[in-house]
Each structure stands twice: as structure tokens, then as C-alpha cells.
Scaffold this motif. Structure first.
Motif, PDB file in Angstrom:
ATOM      1  N   GLN A  29       0.849  -1.185   0.000  1.00 38.30           N
ATOM      2  CA  GLN A  29       0.000   0.000   0.000  1.00 38.30           C
ATOM      3  C   GLN A  29       0.887   1.238   0.000  1.00 38.30           C
ATOM      4  OE1 GLN A  29      -2.689  -0.207   3.359  1.00 38.30           O
ATOM      5  NE2 GLN A  29      -4.236  -1.275   2.154  1.00 38.30           N
ATOM      6  N   VAL A  30       0.592   2.171  -0.915  1.00 34.64           N
ATOM      7  CA  VAL A  30       1.342   3.416  -1.015  1.00 34.64           C
ATOM      8  C   VAL A  30       0.357   4.565  -0.849  1.00 34.64           C
ATOM      9  CG1 VAL A  30       2.860   4.845  -2.436  1.00 34.64           C
ATOM     10  CG2 VAL A  30       3.002   2.347  -2.588  1.00 34.64           C
ATOM     11  N   SER A  31       0.597   5.418   0.138  1.00 35.36           N
ATOM     12  CA  SER A  31      -0.295   6.540   0.404  1.00 35.36           C
ATOM     13  C   SER A  31       0.035   7.723  -0.494  1.00 35.36           C
ATOM     14  CB  SER A  31      -0.177   6.970   1.877  1.00 35.36           C
ATOM     15  OG  SER A  31      -0.532   5.907   2.741  1.00 35.36           O
ATOM     16  N   GLU A  32      -0.943   8.593  -0.684  1.00 36.75           N
ATOM     17  CA  GLU A  32      -0.747   9.786  -1.510  1.00 36.75           C
ATOM     18  C   GLU A  32       0.345  10.659  -0.907  1.00 36.75           C
ATOM     19  OE1 GLU A  32      -3.321  13.566  -3.314  1.00 36.75           O
ATOM     20  OE2 GLU A  32      -4.308  11.992  -2.150  1.00 36.75           O
ATOM     21  N   GLY A  33       1.277  11.097  -1.751  1.00 26.66           N
ATOM     22  CA  GLY A  33       2.367  11.961  -1.322  1.00 26.66           C
ATOM     23  C   GLY A  33       3.537  11.243  -0.689  1.00 26.66           C
ATOM     24  N   GLU A  34       3.458   9.935  -0.584  1.00 21.66           N
ATOM     25  CA  GLU A  34       4.509   9.154   0.065  1.00 21.66           C
ATOM     26  C   GLU A  34       5.619   8.806  -0.928  1.00 21.66           C
ATOM     27  OE1 GLU A  34       4.693   5.343   3.149  1.00 21.66           O
ATOM     28  OE2 GLU A  34       3.162   5.366   1.583  1.00 21.66           O
ATOM     29  N   PHE A  35       6.843   8.695  -0.434  1.00 19.59           N
ATOM     30  CA  PHE A  35       7.981   8.233  -1.229  1.00 19.59           C
ATOM     31  C   PHE A  35       8.379   6.872  -0.675  1.00 19.59           C
ATOM     32  CE2 PHE A  35      11.662   9.954  -3.906  1.00 19.59           C
ATOM     33  CZ  PHE A  35      12.188   8.692  -4.142  1.00 19.59           C
ATOM     34  N   VAL A  36       8.114   5.815  -1.443  1.00 24.31           N
ATOM     35  CA  VAL A  36       8.406   4.451  -1.014  1.00 24.31           C
ATOM     36  C   VAL A  36       9.513   3.887  -1.897  1.00 24.31           C
ATOM     37  CG1 VAL A  36       7.500   2.099  -0.798  1.00 24.31           C
ATOM     38  CG2 VAL A  36       6.072   4.053  -0.166  1.00 24.31           C
ATOM     39  N   ALA A  37      10.496   3.264  -1.282  1.00 18.82           N
ATOM     40  CA  ALA A  37      11.575   2.598  -2.014  1.00 18.82           C
ATOM     41  C   ALA A  37      11.469   1.095  -1.823  1.00 18.82           C
ATOM     42  CB  ALA A  37      12.938   3.089  -1.535  1.00 18.82           C
ATOM     43  N   ILE A  38      11.494   0.364  -2.932  1.00 15.45           N
ATOM     44  CA  ILE A  38      11.546  -1.095  -2.919  1.00 15.45           C
ATOM     45  C   ILE A  38      12.988  -1.493  -3.194  1.00 15.45           C
ATOM     46  CG2 ILE A  38      10.589  -3.221  -3.869  1.00 15.45           C
ATOM     47  CD1 ILE A  38       8.456  -1.397  -2.689  1.00 15.45           C
ATOM     48  N   ARG A 187       5.270  17.205  -4.060  1.00 19.55           N
ATOM     49  CA  ARG A 187       4.568  16.221  -3.221  1.00 19.55           C
ATOM     50  C   ARG A 187       3.920  15.123  -4.057  1.00 19.55           C
ATOM     51  NH1 ARG A 187       7.181  15.736   0.632  1.00 19.55           N
ATOM     52  NH2 ARG A 187       5.538  14.388   1.486  1.00 19.55           N
ATOM     53  N   THR A 188       4.560  14.781  -5.167  1.00 21.85           N
ATOM     54  CA  THR A 188       4.103  13.670  -5.993  1.00 21.85           C
ATOM     55  C   THR A 188       4.383  12.357  -5.269  1.00 21.85           C
ATOM     56  OG1 THR A 188       4.597  14.917  -8.001  1.00 21.85           O
ATOM     57  CG2 THR A 188       4.371  12.538  -8.239  1.00 21.85           C
ATOM     58  N   THR A 189       3.458  11.420  -5.372  1.00 17.30           N
ATOM     59  CA  THR A 189       3.686  10.088  -4.843  1.00 17.30           C
ATOM     60  C   THR A 189       4.766   9.415  -5.675  1.00 17.30           C
ATOM     61  OG1 THR A 189       1.354   9.959  -4.204  1.00 17.30           O
ATOM     62  CG2 THR A 189       2.583   7.890  -4.255  1.00 17.30           C
ATOM     63  N   VAL A 190       5.778   8.841  -5.026  1.00 13.43           N
ATOM     64  CA  VAL A 190       6.903   8.240  -5.742  1.00 13.43           C
ATOM     65  C   VAL A 190       7.132   6.821  -5.242  1.00 13.43           C
ATOM     66  CG1 VAL A 190       9.351   8.410  -6.342  1.00 13.43           C
ATOM     67  CG2 VAL A 190       8.009  10.499  -6.012  1.00 13.43           C
ATOM     68  N   VAL A 191       7.323   5.893  -6.192  1.00  7.22           N
ATOM     69  CA  VAL A 191       7.777   4.544  -5.867  1.00  7.22           C
ATOM     70  C   VAL A 191       9.068   4.316  -6.637  1.00  7.22           C
ATOM     71  CG1 VAL A 191       7.290   2.076  -5.927  1.00  7.22           C
ATOM     72  CG2 VAL A 191       5.432   3.701  -5.503  1.00  7.22           C
ATOM     73  N   ILE A 201      17.579   4.958   1.479  1.00  5.32           N
ATOM     74  CA  ILE A 201      17.507   5.703   2.739  1.00  5.32           C
ATOM     75  C   ILE A 201      17.616   7.202   2.477  1.00  5.32           C
ATOM     76  CG2 ILE A 201      18.577   6.033   5.000  1.00  5.32           C
ATOM     77  CD1 ILE A 201      19.595   3.143   4.815  1.00  5.32           C
ATOM     78  N   LEU A 202      18.434   7.577   1.515  1.00  2.00           N
ATOM     79  CA  LEU A 202      18.612   8.997   1.186  1.00  2.00           C
ATOM     80  C   LEU A 202      17.307   9.632   0.713  1.00  2.00           C
ATOM     81  CD1 LEU A 202      20.693  11.358   0.641  1.00  2.00           C
ATOM     82  CD2 LEU A 202      20.774  10.496  -1.713  1.00  2.00           C
ATOM     83  N   LEU A 203      16.485   8.882  -0.038  1.00  2.00           N
ATOM     84  CA  LEU A 203      15.342   9.479  -0.726  1.00  2.00           C
ATOM     85  C   LEU A 203      13.985   9.181  -0.095  1.00  2.00           C
ATOM     86  CD1 LEU A 203      16.426   8.749  -4.418  1.00  2.00           C
ATOM     87  CD2 LEU A 203      16.495  10.956  -3.235  1.00  2.00           C
ATOM     88  N   ALA A 204      13.817   8.021   0.505  1.00  2.00           N
ATOM     89  CA  ALA A 204      12.473   7.523   0.795  1.00  2.00           C
ATOM     90  C   ALA A 204      11.959   7.895   2.181  1.00  2.00           C
ATOM     91  CB  ALA A 204      12.431   6.009   0.627  1.00  2.00           C
ATOM     92  N   ASP A 205      10.627   7.865   2.308  1.00  2.00           N
ATOM     93  CA  ASP A 205       9.962   7.941   3.607  1.00  2.00           C
ATOM     94  C   ASP A 205       9.873   6.553   4.243  1.00  2.00           C
ATOM     95  OD1 ASP A 205       9.292  10.709   3.221  1.00  2.00           O
ATOM     96  OD2 ASP A 205       7.641  10.066   1.920  1.00  2.00           O
ATOM     97  N   ARG A 206       9.870   5.538   3.379  1.00  2.00           N
ATOM     98  CA  ARG A 206       9.688   4.168   3.851  1.00  2.00           C
ATOM     99  C   ARG A 206      10.354   3.220   2.868  1.00  2.00           C
ATOM    100  NH1 ARG A 206       4.937   0.637   3.112  1.00  2.00           N
ATOM    101  NH2 ARG A 206       3.885   2.367   2.066  1.00  2.00           N
ATOM    102  N   ILE A 207      11.001   2.179   3.406  1.00  2.00           N
ATOM    103  CA  ILE A 207      11.664   1.174   2.575  1.00  2.00           C
ATOM    104  C   ILE A 207      10.954  -0.155   2.766  1.00  2.00           C
ATOM    105  CG2 ILE A 207      13.804  -0.123   2.200  1.00  2.00           C
ATOM    106  CD1 ILE A 207      15.321   2.357   3.185  1.00  2.00           C
ATOM    107  N   VAL A 208      10.702  -0.856   1.650  1.00  2.00           N
ATOM    108  CA  VAL A 208      10.122  -2.192   1.706  1.00  2.00           C
ATOM    109  C   VAL A 208      11.082  -3.123   0.977  1.00  2.00           C
ATOM    110  CG1 VAL A 208       8.091  -3.615   1.319  1.00  2.00           C
ATOM    111  CG2 VAL A 208       7.831  -1.139   1.579  1.00  2.00           C
TER     112      VAL A 208
END
Length: 285
Positions: A29-38, A187-191, A201-208
Motif C-alpha cells: 500500500q502506497v499513500s498519496e504523497g509518500e515516497f516508497v523505495a523497494i 509532493r508527488t507520490t513516488v515509488v 535511505i537517502l530518498l524515501a519515507d519508507r523502505i520495503v
């Protein structure tokens, strides 16, 4: 409601008369405005994961949702930047972006489309190179054109498929800063999918973390509660950065059946593991 969601998704491909399952029971699940790194090994299925999120591939089982609705294919609300630039070599930087703008914003006047293209090129510091063709641009500049083209769609979600992995260290650092700035301002949502733990770690709000393939699946989310803006220098002095990096690497080494050499992962082991992520071929992407 999640902006992007994968619900118990599995995906495989036919290979030599048999089906190789690349991803197995993936939930995200990715929330609006979130930066998630896989973050995962090369060959584990990261590109397949991006293709599912972009609507370029359909799950064999499970559901891929955008704003709560099943995806029926790709759409301009999900911009994608690939590793290989995907630019038309006979067109200038301006015209490569213009193709996307003319397709998605066909109802705009010519003047408005021109202004929008120029704004997107300016956003990635390429307006002065607008008339150059890809062969006249460096690798980093080509990737900036690809990023400008994706941004020109005014996407709600930006999907980044290892867009920086083929670049030299200085150019990579420059584009990392550019992506961080754009996310902070728009504030674009980014994956982002990557095999570089430090980049995540440098870029994301959350790492999966994505486990080793085949039949790769996503591990537990790891929050990156580090103050922005971030830099490699500041991160290297941060105990929290080292804790996050150890957590990600611990999961990835464990998913590949490897045993940590000590209770704490020293910096030189973490660095070696990052290199390993960038070179290991542990499954079919």
C-alpha cells in the motif's frame, strides 16, 4: 484509501515450456504523497513489480489497484522512468517531451503545451539543451529528459525503475538530489525500485525490502524517520541511518539464505552487501 495497492499479487512468465513464478503473494500500500523505495537483488523481480504498478502487466492472481479501482492498463496518472531512457534518437530533448504532452494534453493550445514542455525541461535544468538529440547528451542528461517527459504528464504517481543505476557516481548523486527536490516541492507520490540501500535511505519515507527470487515477496516496511533535506555526508554520521541500513540488509541477506557474520553489520560488510545486491542474479525479472 491507498493511492496504489497490490493485494496478494503473484506474477510469473513462461520459460521453456514451464511457468516461472517471479513474484508471490505480494502486498503493498502506497499513500498519496509518500515516497516508497523497494530494495532488492538484481533479478528478484523489481521491474516486474513496477510493470504491475504501472498497469503494463496484469497479475496472474490478486489485484492491482489505483485509487481503489482495478487497473485496466497504463495511464498518464502513473508516469514511469525506466533505466534505459527510452528516448527516440532522432528527436530533440524538447520533442521527446512534446510527444507525451501532445498525447496527454491534446486539448491544450499550442502555446500552453509549449510553455508546459519548457517548464518541465527547466525543472530538470535542461532548458538550455532543448534542441540537442540524445546522442548529443550525456547519460545523466538523457535520464533528465526521461524524467521531464514523465513529469510532463502531470502524474499523480511517479514510478522509478532503477533510473540511476547505469550512471557514474557524481551524476547519480546529482539526480538523486533532483528527485528529492522535485518530491519535496511537488509532493508527488513516488515509488522507487533500486538495489542501492543507501540510495533508498537517502530518498524515501519508507523502505520495503523485496526478498531474493524466484517467488520473491515483500518484507516488512522500515520507516525512514530522518530529517530532510538529507545528504550522504549527514547520513554517514547518523546512528539511525546505520540502524536502518542494518535492518534492510539483515532482511535481504536472510531472504537469500545467508548468515550474518556478526550481531551488528559493520560498515564494510554493509558496503559489500550493497555491491552484492547490484550484481547478484538470483531469479528471473
Amino acid at each position: 484509501m491507498a493511492c496504489l495497492e497490490l493485494q496478494d499479487v503473484s506474477k510469473g512468465y513462461r520459460n521453456g515450456g514451464r511457468t516461472v513464478e517471479v513474484l508471490s503473494h505480494v502486498n503493498l500500500q502506497v499513500s498519496e504523497g509518500e515516497f516508497v523505495a523497494i530494495v532488492g537483488y538484481s533479478g528478484a523481480g523489481k521491474t516486474t513489480l513496477v510493470s504491475l504498478l504501472a498497469g503494463l502487466a496484469a497479475p496472474d492472481s490478486g489485484r492491482a489497484l489505483f485509487e481503489g479501482q482495478p487497473m485496466s492498463g497504463p495511464g498518464p496518472e502513473r508516469g514511469v522512468v525506466f533505466q534505459n531512457y527510452s528516448l527516440l534518437p532522432w528527436l530533440s530533448a524538447y520533442d521527446n517531451v512534446r510527444l507525451a504532452v501532445d498525447e496527454v494534453h491534446s486539448g491544450w493550445t499550442a502555446a500552453r503545451r509549449r510553455k508546459h514542455i519548457e517548464a518541465c525541461l527547466e525543472m530538470v535544468s535542461l532548458l538550455n539543451a532543448r534542441d540537442r538529440k540524445p546522442a548529443q547528451l550525456s547519460g545523466g542528461m538523457r535520464q533528465r529528459v526521461a524524467l521531464a517527459r514523465a513529469l510532463s504528464l502531470d502524474p499523480k504517481v511517479l514510478l522509478l525503475d532503477e533510473p540511476l543505476s547505469a550512471l557514474d557516481a557524481l551524476t547519480r548523486a546529482s539526480l538523486q538530489a533532483e528527485i528529492a527536490r522535485l518530491h519535496g516541492e511537488e509532493r508527488t507520490t513516488v515509488v522507487l525500485v533500486t538495489n542501492d540501500v543507501d540510495e533508498a535511505i537517502l530518498l524515501a519515507d519508507r523502505i520495503v525490502p523485496l526478498s531474493a527470487g524466484p517467488r520473491a515477496t515483500l518484507g516488512p516496511s522500515i520507516a525512514v524517520d530522518l530529517e530532510r533535506p538529507r545528504s550522504h555526508t549527514s547520513l554517514n554520521r547518523s546512528p539511525e541511518f546505520k540502524r536502518i541500513r542494518e535492518s534492510v540488509i539483515d532482511y535481504l541477506l536472510g531472504s537469500a539464505g545467508r548468515v550474518r557474520p556478526a550481531a551488528r553489520v559493520p560498515d564494510h560488510v554493509a558496503a559489500a552487501a550493497t555491491v552484492d545486491l547490484m550484481t547478484a542474479e538470483l531469479g528471473d525479472a
